[in-house]
Design a protein around this motif. Structure first.
Motif, mmCIF file in Angstrom:
data_model
loop_
_atom_site.group_PDB
_atom_site.id
_atom_site.type_symbol
_atom_site.label_atom_id
_atom_site.label_comp_id
_atom_site.label_asym_id
_atom_site.label_seq_id
_atom_site.Cartn_x
_atom_site.Cartn_y
_atom_site.Cartn_z
ATOM 1 N N MET A 1 0.846 -1.192 0.000
ATOM 2 C CA MET A 1 0.000 0.000 0.000
ATOM 3 C C MET A 1 0.884 1.246 0.000
ATOM 4 N N ALA A 2 0.626 2.173 -0.932
ATOM 5 C CA ALA A 2 1.514 3.336 -1.089
ATOM 6 C C ALA A 2 0.857 4.606 -0.569
ATOM 7 N N THR A 3 0.980 4.840 0.761
ATOM 8 C CA THR A 3 0.483 6.104 1.310
ATOM 9 C C THR A 3 1.463 7.188 0.909
ATOM 10 N N ILE A 4 0.955 8.268 0.271
ATOM 11 C CA ILE A 4 1.898 9.254 -0.248
ATOM 12 C C ILE A 4 2.088 10.449 0.677
ATOM 13 N N GLU A 5 1.177 10.692 1.596
ATOM 14 C CA GLU A 5 1.294 11.802 2.549
ATOM 15 C C GLU A 5 0.269 11.542 3.628
ATOM 16 N N LYS A 6 0.279 12.367 4.686
ATOM 17 C CA LYS A 6 -0.776 12.224 5.691
ATOM 18 C C LYS A 6 -2.096 12.669 5.062
ATOM 19 N N PRO A 7 -3.125 11.808 5.017
ATOM 20 C CA PRO A 7 -4.364 12.210 4.369
ATOM 21 C C PRO A 7 -5.078 13.336 5.105
ATOM 22 N N PHE A 8 -5.888 14.091 4.380
ATOM 23 C CA PHE A 8 -6.721 15.102 5.034
ATOM 24 C C PHE A 8 -8.171 14.850 4.683
ATOM 25 N N ASP A 9 -9.073 15.449 5.465
ATOM 26 C CA ASP A 9 -10.513 15.229 5.320
ATOM 27 C C ASP A 9 -11.035 16.020 4.118
ATOM 28 N N ALA A 10 -11.223 15.335 2.993
ATOM 29 C CA ALA A 10 -11.606 16.029 1.756
ATOM 30 C C ALA A 10 -13.013 16.622 1.836
ATOM 31 N N TYR A 11 -13.899 16.032 2.665
ATOM 32 C CA TYR A 11 -15.263 16.582 2.779
ATOM 33 C C TYR A 11 -15.335 17.753 3.753
ATOM 34 N N GLY A 12 -14.327 17.858 4.623
ATOM 35 C CA GLY A 12 -14.315 18.973 5.570
ATOM 36 C C GLY A 12 -13.481 20.128 5.049
ATOM 37 N N ASP A 13 -12.262 19.804 4.570
ATOM 38 C CA ASP A 13 -11.360 20.850 4.076
ATOM 39 C C ASP A 13 -11.673 21.166 2.622
ATOM 40 N N THR A 14 -12.914 21.514 2.372
ATOM 41 C CA THR A 14 -13.333 21.739 0.983
ATOM 42 C C THR A 14 -12.627 22.957 0.384
ATOM 43 N N GLN A 15 -12.133 23.838 1.263
ATOM 44 C CA GLN A 15 -11.425 25.018 0.746
ATOM 45 C C GLN A 15 -10.108 24.629 0.074
ATOM 46 N N ALA A 16 -9.590 23.436 0.434
ATOM 47 C CA ALA A 16 -8.312 22.990 -0.136
ATOM 48 C C ALA A 16 -8.504 22.295 -1.494
ATOM 49 N N LEU A 17 -9.751 22.155 -1.945
ATOM 50 C CA LEU A 17 -10.017 21.394 -3.170
ATOM 51 C C LEU A 17 -10.141 22.311 -4.380
ATOM 52 N N ASP A 18 -9.711 21.805 -5.537
ATOM 53 C CA ASP A 18 -9.899 22.585 -6.769
ATOM 54 C C ASP A 18 -11.311 22.334 -7.306
ATOM 55 N N LYS A 19 -11.649 23.045 -8.393
ATOM 56 C CA LYS A 19 -13.016 22.997 -8.915
ATOM 57 C C LYS A 19 -13.415 21.577 -9.346
ATOM 58 N N VAL A 20 -12.457 20.855 -9.948
ATOM 59 C CA VAL A 20 -12.756 19.483 -10.410
ATOM 60 C C VAL A 20 -13.126 18.608 -9.209
ATOM 61 N N MET A 21 -12.350 18.747 -8.129
ATOM 62 C CA MET A 21 -12.624 17.932 -6.936
ATOM 63 C C MET A 21 -13.924 18.368 -6.259
ATOM 64 N N LEU A 22 -14.169 19.687 -6.242
ATOM 65 C CA LEU A 22 -15.420 20.158 -5.624
ATOM 66 C C LEU A 22 -16.626 19.621 -6.393
ATOM 67 N N ASP A 23 -16.492 19.545 -7.729
ATOM 68 C CA ASP A 23 -17.587 18.968 -8.516
ATOM 69 C C ASP A 23 -17.770 17.483 -8.168
ATOM 70 N N ALA A 24 -16.642 16.793 -7.923
ATOM 71 C CA ALA A 24 -16.729 15.370 -7.545
ATOM 72 C C ALA A 24 -17.398 15.235 -6.170
ATOM 73 N N VAL A 25 -17.059 16.137 -5.240
ATOM 74 C CA VAL A 25 -17.700 16.120 -3.917
ATOM 75 C C VAL A 25 -19.194 16.393 -4.062
ATOM 76 N N ALA A 26 -19.528 17.378 -4.910
ATOM 77 C CA ALA A 26 -20.945 17.720 -5.119
ATOM 78 C C ALA A 26 -21.708 16.521 -5.683
ATOM 79 N N THR A 27 -21.103 15.830 -6.637
ATOM 80 C CA THR A 27 -21.747 14.643 -7.231
ATOM 81 C C THR A 27 -21.986 13.582 -6.176
ATOM 82 N N ARG A 28 -20.979 13.368 -5.325
ATOM 83 C CA ARG A 28 -21.102 12.351 -4.272
ATOM 84 C C ARG A 28 -22.193 12.736 -3.258
ATOM 85 N N LEU A 29 -22.204 14.021 -2.844
ATOM 86 C CA LEU A 29 -23.210 14.449 -1.866
ATOM 87 C C LEU A 29 -24.613 14.286 -2.435
#
Ligand SMILES: C[S@@+](CC[C@H](N)C(=O)[O-])C[C@H]1O[C@@H](n2cnc3c(N)ncnc32)[C@H](O)[C@@H]1O
Length: 277
Positions: A1-29
């Motif tokens: 298993m290749a952990t590349i960095e300490k993960p962060f909460d993508a659904y909480g730290d939405t300010q850290a996400l780019d538009k493509v990722m925010l659209d993916a979060v929106a689709t999931r929600l």
């Protein structure tokens, strides 16, 4: 298993996400919000809050506005919902969806921080935090803000997953546990917060009314959890938990298990209904 960095909460730290990722979060929600199980869990605590009888509701951490739109669309509801999210991008999406679903008049979406609301004391009949508290570094700060803005006697509804119990099938139990832990830290900040809620609510000075508890589990075929598995292809690399190839391999394996009827995924969820004395 290749952990590349300490993960962060993508659904909480939405300010850290780019538009493509925010659209993916929106689709999931939105796909989660369309599932009848998720809707039932929302409306069960809204019923206890007697939401149809109130005039003003605040929805904190509204995302694409799932809970706000569901409240506004209830046949018995005649009030207004103000909904706030820290992500301006998700707030814009929420406005579009509310207009498309014909509840734009009864909802108002604003960008803002639930930790320091620019709202007067005692200004809402009811406050809802649907899937917010597990994403907060300090949930008590937001609970105190909820107490401040709700009127005396008003209801609060707090719903979230108990993500410490979130688990997916894997043929190797040891590896499966490692993947579960990586996934949990990529989707939430506080996987055990719903277990701490009795203490947090008491500390915030709230009066317990009732609680609901659920096990949301797919056995054999992926149903409720299928969009979640699919979302991991993008979310796990964005959360710095896995490289893209490993996230895709993990999701491919789970969807193959589903096709073969040997899939398993589960998490507990809880809602608390409390009242400001
Ligand atoms: C898992 S989503 C839930 C969205 C929506 N309530 C639902 O159930 O579909 C969590 C949301 O909380 C928002 N959020 C995180 N921290 C916040 C804060 N301090 N103030 C307001 N919103 C916040 C995120 O931007 C994200 O949209």
């Amino acid at each position: 298993m290749a952990t590349i960095e300490k993960p962060f909460d993508a659904y909480g730290d939405t300010q850290a996400l780019d538009k493509v990722m925010l659209d993916a979060v929106a689709t999931r929600l939105e796909s989660r919000g369309r599932h009848p199980v998720f809707r039932r869990m929302l409306h069960e605590y809204l019923d206890t809050m007697q939401i149809d009888g109130v005039q003003s509701v605040l929805d904190l951490g509204c995302g694409t506005g799932f809970a706000a739109r569901q409240i506004a669309a209830r046949p018995g509801f005649t009030g207004r919902v103000i909904a706030i999210d820290i992500s301006p991008h998700l707030v814009e999406r929420a406005k579009e969806l509310a207009a498309e679903e014909g509840v734009g008049e009864r909802t108002e979406f604003q960008a803002g921080d639930a930790r320091s609301l620019e709202l007067p004391d005692d200004s809402f009949d009811a406050v809802v935090a649907h899937s917010l508290v597990s994403h907060l570094a300090d949930p008590l700060v937001v609970l105190k803000e909820m107490v401040r803005v709700v009127r005396p006697g008003g209801f609060l509804g707090i719903f979230d997953g108990d993500y410490a119990s979130c688990t997916f099938s894997h043929p190797d139990a040891h590896q499966g546990k490692s993947y579960d832990e990586l996934i949990i830290s990529s989707i939430v900040t506080q996987p055990r917060v719903m277990r701490q809620m009795p203490l947090l609510l008491t500390t915030a000075g709230l009066e317990f009314v009732t609680a609901y508890y659920y096990v949301v589990c797919d056995i054999g075929k992926a149903d409720y959890w299928a969009p979640s598995v699919e979302s991991m292809r993008r979310l796990l690399p964005a959360a710095k938990a896995m490289i893209v190839e490993e996230a895709n391999a993990w999701a491919d394996d789970r969807m193959r298990e589903s096709a073969e009827g040997v899939f398993f995924a589960s998490s507990n969820y809880y809602s608390y209904v409390v009242r400001r004395p």
